[in-house]
Design a protein around this motif. Sequence first.
Motif, PDB file in Angstrom:
ATOM      1  N   GLU A   1      -2.285  -6.967  26.614  1.00  0.00           N
ATOM      2  CA  GLU A   1      -3.642  -7.369  27.004  1.00  0.00           C
ATOM      3  C   GLU A   1      -4.634  -7.108  25.879  1.00  0.00           C
ATOM      4  O   GLU A   1      -5.402  -7.980  25.482  1.00  0.00           O
TER       5      GLU A   1
ATOM      6  N   THR B   1     -10.792 -15.450  29.818  1.00  0.00           N
ATOM      7  CA  THR B   1     -11.546 -14.275  30.242  1.00  0.00           C
ATOM      8  C   THR B   1     -11.782 -13.342  29.058  1.00  0.00           C
ATOM      9  O   THR B   1     -10.880 -13.082  28.270  1.00  0.00           O
ATOM     10  N   ARG B   2     -13.018 -12.835  28.952  1.00  0.00           N
ATOM     11  CA  ARG B   2     -13.372 -11.966  27.832  1.00  0.00           C
ATOM     12  C   ARG B   2     -13.047 -10.515  28.156  1.00  0.00           C
ATOM     13  O   ARG B   2     -13.408 -10.012  29.213  1.00  0.00           O
ATOM     14  N   LEU B   3     -12.353  -9.851  27.235  1.00  0.00           N
ATOM     15  CA  LEU B   3     -12.064  -8.424  27.368  1.00  0.00           C
ATOM     16  C   LEU B   3     -13.234  -7.649  26.782  1.00  0.00           C
ATOM     17  O   LEU B   3     -13.462  -7.646  25.573  1.00  0.00           O
TER      18      LEU B   3
ATOM     19  N   TYR C   1     -13.027  -6.206  32.001  1.00  0.00           N
ATOM     20  CA  TYR C   1     -13.232  -7.635  31.780  1.00  0.00           C
ATOM     21  C   TYR C   1     -14.633  -8.043  32.218  1.00  0.00           C
ATOM     22  O   TYR C   1     -15.312  -7.332  32.959  1.00  0.00           O
TER      23      TYR C   1
ATOM     24  N   SER D   1      -6.666 -15.588  32.633  1.00  0.00           N
ATOM     25  CA  SER D   1      -6.668 -14.131  32.614  1.00  0.00           C
ATOM     26  C   SER D   1      -5.236 -13.603  32.637  1.00  0.00           C
ATOM     27  O   SER D   1      -4.272 -14.361  32.688  1.00  0.00           O
TER      28      SER D   1
END
Length: 612
Positions: A348, A361-363, A377, A448
């Motif tokens: 991840e 999806t932005r971490l 997230y 995601s």
Amino acid sequence: MVIILFHLLLVLTTSVEVVGLGQAPADGDDCQPKSCKHDQPPVRYPFRLRGRQHDRCGAYGFDLSCNNKNQTVFHLPTSVKLMVKHIDYVKQRIQVFDEMGCVQKQLPNLTLSASPFLFMSDYYYYSDPENFTLFKCLVDDQFVDYNYYRSIACLSGTGFSVQYVDSDQNPSSSLLNCSKIMDVFDVPAGLMSQINNFYLTWSRPVCGFSCEAHGHGCRPNSTNNLGIECYYIHREDKGLRKRLMISGVIIGSFLLALSVAGLCWLHHLHRKEKAGERRIEEFLENYKALKPSRYSYADIRRITNQFKEKLGQGGYGTVFKGILSNDVTVAVKVLNNFKGNGEEFINEVGSMGRIHHVNVTRLVGFCADGYNRALVYEYLPNESLEKFIFAANGAENRFLSWDKLQDIALGIARGIEYLHQGCEQRILHFDIKPHNILLDENFNPKISDFGLAKLCSKEQSAVSMTAARGTMGYIAPEVLSRNFGNVSYKSDVYSFGMLLLEMVGGRKNIDVNVGNISQVYFPEWVYDRLDKGEELGIKIEDEGHSKIAKKLTIVGLWCIQWYPVDRPSMKTVVQWLEEEAENLTMPPNPFASKDEMKPKMPINRELATISE
């Protein structure tokens, strides 16, 4: 000697500037004028800077703050944030703009009547608040009355235009091919136009004419806290300032006479040093924005308010809702402490830390504190695609329109194409399914869960795997058996095809609960109908929607071809989804039993380890 005198001149010049702030109130340093950084507007009464000035330093509703880039931010009810360009304390107006270039996106939250400000256009005309209705219309819609409607470009997109009209008007038949989006209330008419740089003015407290115009400061009355009072620059401060200025001129003249060449050399050196500092600061600022932050486990507990609000639970951990210190809502995935060897966590962070795409999806950050591991997230309020496409009665009771389903399919395809071609290293997801597609507030899809992902070079045609990975029903045949070919990026194409077909059918591809036994495996059933020239067998009334469903089905069937070489790349899939259904040809039948080299689709759910 030259260096010492030069620095002395800089110190004296700085001292002159500091003494010039003698206009600051005498009730403590916390009310002195401040700014987020040197090129930002100075903040003084009636405004106050949150975290840097006390509450008493400003009037109610005049709150400003500094963002993580040290830019000045103006706060309006409710949750409306605008960037500050300039503050004119004499004319009592503040110049603001939206950082993203589209202030109309914040109009649903704007309640200007609850603030002490009025809207003012570039020509200093006031604009009374009104109520408006927003509609989404096709750009080639010849029936839209553009005398009634006005366009908002930054809210419009490919193939559609967002129009607005006064809520008290009756657009009648012009709404025939438009869909209503929302109503916005109490909005100045000027803010509905294509502006992003505008003024807000205030009438109270009256500091501009009374104090600021005469070169005086302004503050609340110190005796009874009613009204305002002006304060003056003390004479001794003026005298000291004058003496320091004279000293600075004398020393400057001496330095100029001593060595013009030396000053030029120092100036050149100073400029090079500053330029280097700016480059480093810009790099660190950009790197900080791209790199996920690291949090301690104590931070995770604080962000989630002691894990108060649970959003969901999966095989690898539990997801909680959280809020960062800058009021940004996030989703925190707390990983199981004793499950796995940390591979999912490494995948991840290693994968998502380098991904920056609108459909991924932005971490935001991560936690690796002893045995405690968590992933932070961005928060997506509409949760996963799964809950929208698997309705109780299948496609007949779907919650999303066919136009929206097409937009979602195209967004997912673009996201996967970016993973395959847009990153420095190719990222193979290996778990594309509706549960791993999250939807934001506008139902834009974001891929995601990269726990099963693998990284490889773009030149690498196949990847090595010691065991199958993924979710049954979406796993490509070659992942289960190398008889079908090597595992590659085409494995994600297969999973995407299965997802497309579930979006069309509004049900799982394998459903033993259907009434007709021939419909248990949806992909084969729908291929047979299309191959015979029949309709899809899904209840769709609109002809345009039928074309969308047919296009998604044909693209999905191309993607689930048994052999990877027969499947298109995601770049080709994106092109097909942007075309009309009539331009697409039917793929070969992947379910033909006459070809002994192509076994029928396995329905068993056992996942055996594959040795290499």
